[in-house]
Scaffold this active site. Structure first.
Site, PDB file in Angstrom:
ATOM      1  N   GLU A  20     -21.351  49.449  33.462  1.00 28.61           N
ATOM      2  CA  GLU A  20     -22.393  48.576  32.912  1.00 28.61           C
ATOM      3  C   GLU A  20     -22.546  47.401  33.868  1.00 28.61           C
ATOM      4  O   GLU A  20     -21.563  46.828  34.319  1.00 28.61           O
ATOM      5  CB  GLU A  20     -21.976  48.047  31.533  1.00 28.61           C
ATOM      6  CG  GLU A  20     -22.979  47.057  30.958  1.00 28.61           C
ATOM      7  CD  GLU A  20     -22.458  46.310  29.736  1.00 28.61           C
ATOM      8  OE1 GLU A  20     -22.448  46.894  28.643  1.00 28.61           O
ATOM      9  OE2 GLU A  20     -22.058  45.127  29.874  1.00 28.61           O
ATOM     10  N   ALA A 145     -29.528  47.680  14.034  1.00 33.96           N
ATOM     11  CA  ALA A 145     -29.757  48.689  15.077  1.00 33.96           C
ATOM     12  C   ALA A 145     -30.215  50.022  14.495  1.00 33.96           C
ATOM     13  O   ALA A 145     -30.994  50.744  15.124  1.00 33.96           O
ATOM     14  CB  ALA A 145     -28.484  48.874  15.907  1.00 33.96           C
ATOM     15  N   GLN A 210     -17.105  48.943  22.329  1.00 33.06           N
ATOM     16  CA  GLN A 210     -16.740  47.626  22.846  1.00 33.06           C
ATOM     17  C   GLN A 210     -15.447  47.774  23.645  1.00 33.06           C
ATOM     18  O   GLN A 210     -14.682  48.715  23.421  1.00 33.06           O
ATOM     19  CB  GLN A 210     -16.514  46.677  21.633  1.00 33.06           C
ATOM     20  CG  GLN A 210     -16.202  45.249  21.993  1.00 33.06           C
ATOM     21  CD  GLN A 210     -17.273  44.634  22.870  1.00 33.06           C
ATOM     22  OE1 GLN A 210     -17.271  44.856  24.096  1.00 33.06           O
ATOM     23  NE2 GLN A 210     -18.177  43.883  22.282  1.00 33.06           N
ATOM     24  N   GLN A 246      -9.706  34.334  30.426  1.00 34.97           N
ATOM     25  CA  GLN A 246     -10.205  35.453  29.596  1.00 34.97           C
ATOM     26  C   GLN A 246      -9.278  35.762  28.413  1.00 34.97           C
ATOM     27  O   GLN A 246      -9.704  36.373  27.450  1.00 34.97           O
ATOM     28  CB  GLN A 246     -10.386  36.704  30.460  1.00 34.97           C
ATOM     29  CG  GLN A 246     -11.571  36.585  31.399  1.00 34.97           C
ATOM     30  CD  GLN A 246     -11.675  37.740  32.375  1.00 34.97           C
ATOM     31  OE1 GLN A 246     -10.679  38.413  32.666  1.00 34.97           O
ATOM     32  NE2 GLN A 246     -12.868  37.961  32.898  1.00 34.97           N
ATOM     33  N   LYS A 305     -19.494  42.889  39.194  1.00 37.35           N
ATOM     34  CA  LYS A 305     -18.545  42.698  40.316  1.00 37.35           C
ATOM     35  C   LYS A 305     -17.829  44.027  40.513  1.00 37.35           C
ATOM     36  O   LYS A 305     -17.449  44.681  39.548  1.00 37.35           O
ATOM     37  CB  LYS A 305     -17.506  41.627  39.975  1.00 37.35           C
ATOM     38  CG  LYS A 305     -18.085  40.235  39.792  1.00 37.35           C
ATOM     39  CD  LYS A 305     -18.088  39.490  41.116  1.00 37.35           C
ATOM     40  CE  LYS A 305     -18.657  38.094  41.018  1.00 37.35           C
ATOM     41  NZ  LYS A 305     -20.099  38.029  40.794  1.00 37.35           N
TER      42      LYS A 305
HETATM   43  C1  LIG Z   1     -21.487  48.819  24.460  1.00 42.02           C
HETATM   44  C2  LIG Z   1     -22.142  47.522  24.059  1.00 42.02           C
HETATM   45  C3  LIG Z   1     -23.230  47.044  24.782  1.00 42.02           C
HETATM   46  C4  LIG Z   1     -23.876  45.852  24.398  1.00 42.02           C
HETATM   47  N1  LIG Z   1     -24.946  45.394  25.142  1.00 42.02           N
HETATM   48  C5  LIG Z   1     -25.623  44.304  24.741  1.00 42.02           C
HETATM   49  C6  LIG Z   1     -26.805  43.867  25.424  1.00 42.02           C
HETATM   50  O1  LIG Z   1     -27.204  44.451  26.433  1.00 42.02           O
HETATM   51  N2  LIG Z   1     -27.469  42.782  24.956  1.00 42.02           N
HETATM   52  C7  LIG Z   1     -27.038  42.105  23.831  1.00 42.02           C
HETATM   53  O2  LIG Z   1     -27.693  41.133  23.442  1.00 42.02           O
HETATM   54  N3  LIG Z   1     -25.933  42.480  23.160  1.00 42.02           N
HETATM   55  C8  LIG Z   1     -25.217  43.564  23.579  1.00 42.02           C
HETATM   56  N4  LIG Z   1     -24.104  43.966  22.893  1.00 42.02           N
HETATM   57  C9  LIG Z   1     -23.624  43.150  21.762  1.00 42.02           C
HETATM   58  C10 LIG Z   1     -24.244  43.609  20.415  1.00 42.02           C
HETATM   59  O3  LIG Z   1     -25.636  43.419  20.450  1.00 42.02           O
HETATM   60  C11 LIG Z   1     -23.596  42.761  19.320  1.00 42.02           C
HETATM   61  O4  LIG Z   1     -22.251  43.134  19.150  1.00 42.02           O
HETATM   62  C12 LIG Z   1     -24.337  42.718  17.987  1.00 42.02           C
HETATM   63  O5  LIG Z   1     -23.727  41.678  17.209  1.00 42.02           O
HETATM   64  C13 LIG Z   1     -24.260  44.002  17.175  1.00 42.02           C
HETATM   65  O6  LIG Z   1     -25.033  44.978  17.709  1.00 42.02           O
HETATM   66  P1  LIG Z   1     -25.027  46.472  17.095  1.00 42.02           P
HETATM   67  O7  LIG Z   1     -26.069  47.223  17.764  1.00 42.02           O
HETATM   68  O8  LIG Z   1     -23.647  47.004  17.055  1.00 42.02           O
HETATM   69  O9  LIG Z   1     -25.511  46.106  15.581  1.00 42.02           O
HETATM   70  P2  LIG Z   1     -25.575  46.898  14.227  1.00 42.02           P
HETATM   71  O10 LIG Z   1     -25.208  48.315  14.355  1.00 42.02           O
HETATM   72  O11 LIG Z   1     -26.890  46.580  13.613  1.00 42.02           O
HETATM   73  O12 LIG Z   1     -24.412  46.180  13.367  1.00 42.02           O
HETATM   74  C14 LIG Z   1     -24.363  44.760  13.246  1.00 42.02           C
HETATM   75  C15 LIG Z   1     -23.536  44.391  12.025  1.00 42.02           C
HETATM   76  O13 LIG Z   1     -24.265  44.683  10.834  1.00 42.02           O
HETATM   77  C16 LIG Z   1     -23.628  45.681  10.038  1.00 42.02           C
HETATM   78  N5  LIG Z   1     -24.705  46.602   9.675  1.00 42.02           N
HETATM   79  C17 LIG Z   1     -25.226  47.592  10.451  1.00 42.02           C
HETATM   80  N6  LIG Z   1     -26.262  48.183   9.835  1.00 42.02           N
HETATM   81  C18 LIG Z   1     -26.424  47.541   8.654  1.00 42.02           C
HETATM   82  C19 LIG Z   1     -27.340  47.682   7.575  1.00 42.02           C
HETATM   83  N7  LIG Z   1     -28.311  48.625   7.620  1.00 42.02           N
HETATM   84  N8  LIG Z   1     -27.208  46.835   6.496  1.00 42.02           N
HETATM   85  C20 LIG Z   1     -26.231  45.887   6.468  1.00 42.02           C
HETATM   86  N9  LIG Z   1     -25.333  45.711   7.464  1.00 42.02           N
HETATM   87  C21 LIG Z   1     -25.429  46.531   8.546  1.00 42.02           C
HETATM   88  C22 LIG Z   1     -22.546  46.316  10.924  1.00 42.02           C
HETATM   89  O14 LIG Z   1     -21.418  46.720  10.177  1.00 42.02           O
HETATM   90  C23 LIG Z   1     -22.208  45.163  11.865  1.00 42.02           C
HETATM   91  O15 LIG Z   1     -21.282  44.291  11.276  1.00 42.02           O
HETATM   92  C24 LIG Z   1     -23.404  45.122  23.266  1.00 42.02           C
HETATM   93  C25 LIG Z   1     -22.293  45.609  22.554  1.00 42.02           C
HETATM   94  C26 LIG Z   1     -21.660  46.785  22.939  1.00 42.02           C
HETATM   95  C27 LIG Z   1     -20.457  47.281  22.174  1.00 42.02           C
END
Ligand SMILES: Cc1cc2nc3c(=O)[nH]c(=O)nc-3n(C[C@H](O)[C@H](O)[C@H](O)COP(=O)(O)OP(=O)(O)OC[C@H]3O[C@@H](n4cnc5c(N)ncnc54)[C@H](O)[C@@H]3O)c2cc1C
Length: 317
Positions: A20, A145, A210, A246, A305
């Site tokens: 990434e 999401a 993560q 970190q 990096k």
């Molecule tokens: C591999 C990876 C790449 C990432 N890349 C980026 C990036 O490029 N840009 C960025 O801004 N962030 C990035 N993030 C961070 C991520 O956007 C955050 O961790 C964010 O807080 C959660 O995203 P998610 O897609 O997991 O959310 P979701 O899957 O929507 O979950 C968020 C929270 O809501 C809960 N939840 C999920 N669906 C529902 C629902 N329907 N009703 C009620 N609660 C629900 C889940 O249990 C969780 O606690 C990345 C994280 C990872 C692991």
């Protein structure tokens, strides 16, 4: 264009290497980023993920009035994806976030990806806006999401948001994020997993985790996923530690634990080069165990990096 899931299928049990990267700060040249990717190409990453960064607001005095101005510090995800595909002939996987977008804006972005031949995307909610204590969707945008996954899955069936007739279908391979140590907002791991399953049921084809520093967390997580019927590939995310700071920053930003053995080893170092070496050795040991367990890929958070990741990959691939 090849789907990530196809690469995983065709690897016949061999663990793949992937990375990434993050776009450079606005105003900087793309050349430096490319020069960090280049030394990693010898490990044949079939895909490179490119993060997406939502806007932040700054306050500025304009004509005597204080105005809130949106600034995107790291723009360029789409352009970088196109540049990577052209230069390295590998799949670029843009991250697509809900935060800051209406569903219509997202549809247009996905159509841009489709026109560019980008058929893989990591679908995320995104974090809360800087200064906010919880995620608030833009009016008309997705709150979670799984809703965005559903939108992409609909486009794959030729269903757009407002068009009355079916359109030309897209062909996206959909990745989603998951958290071996639980997403910080979820009240329990069970709840978090239920929502993860919702994303998979909506159409996610694979999962990227993560970062974690204790493989047991990943193995337990995968087992719990399989028990509730999440059967798509789960790619572990690895980040080599590189600084003593970190030890505090990563747990506070990413809500994860750093094993005591690792933090003790870092604290025993008297310079950054020694800490970097500890981070490399830890990641190599993690990687060896994960590869032995047959994980589909090792996905490295490079922070753009290459030196630590190169040192690790040369011992693993
Ligand atoms: C591999 C990876 C790449 C990432 N890349 C980026 C990036 O490029 N840009 C960025 O801004 N962030 C990035 N993030 C961070 C991520 O956007 C955050 O961790 C964010 O807080 C959660 O995203 P998610 O897609 O997991 O959310 P979701 O899957 O929507 O979950 C968020 C929270 O809501 C809960 N939840 C999920 N669906 C529902 C629902 N329907 N009703 C009620 N609660 C629900 C889940 O249990 C969780 O606690 C990345 C994280 C990872 C692991």
């Amino acid at each position: 264009m090849t789907k990530i899931t196809q690469y995983l299928k065709e690897s016949e049990g061999k663990t793949l290497f992937s990375i990434e990267i993050i776009p450079p700060m606005k105003g900087q040249h793309l050349g430096e980023l490319m020069s960090h990717i280049e030394p990693l190409m010898e490990f044949n990453p079939p895909f490179i993920e490119v993060t997406y960064h939502r806007e932040e607001y700054i306050e500025k005095s304009v004509d005597g009035l204080i105005k809130r101005i949106p600034i995107r510090k790291r723009p360029g995800t789409l352009g970088i994806c196109a540049a990577i595909m052209q230069k390295f002939q590998v799949e670029a996987v843009p991250h697509v976030i809900c935060g800051g977008f209406t569903t219509e804006e997202t549809e247009d972005f996905l159509i841009d990806l489709h026109y560019l031949g980008i058929e893989n995307a990591l679908i995320l909610r995104g974090d809360q806006e800087k200064g906010e204590d919880r995620f608030v969707p833009k009016p008309g945008g997705h709150a979670y999401a799984n809703e965005l996954v559903q939108q992409v899955a609909n486009m794959n069936k030729g269903i757009l948001l407002h068009e009355e007739t079916e359109s030309f279908p897209t062909n996206f391979c959909i990745g989603v994020a998951a958290y071996p140590e639980k997403h910080f907002e979820a009240v329990s791991m069970e709840e978090d997993l239920r929502y993860l399953k919702q994303k998979v049921d909506a159409g996610a084809d694979y999962i990227v985790t993560q970062m974690f520093f204790d493989n047991k967390k990943y193995f337990d997580f995968v087992k719990a996923c399989r028990e509730i019927g999440i059967n798509v590939p789960i790619i572990p995310g690895i980040k080599p530690l590189a600084t003593a700071k970190q030890l505090e920053i990563l747990p506070s930003i990413f809500h994860l634990e750093i094993p005591e053995d690792l933090s003790n080893a870092v604290r025993a170092c008297d310079n950054n080069a020694a800490i970097k070496q500890v981070g490399i050795e830890w990641a190599v040991e993690q990687g060896k165990e994960l590869i032995k367990a047959g994980v589909p890929a090792l996905h490295f958070y490079t922070m753009s990096k290459s030196d630590s990741v190169r040192a690790i990959a040369s011992q693993l691939f």
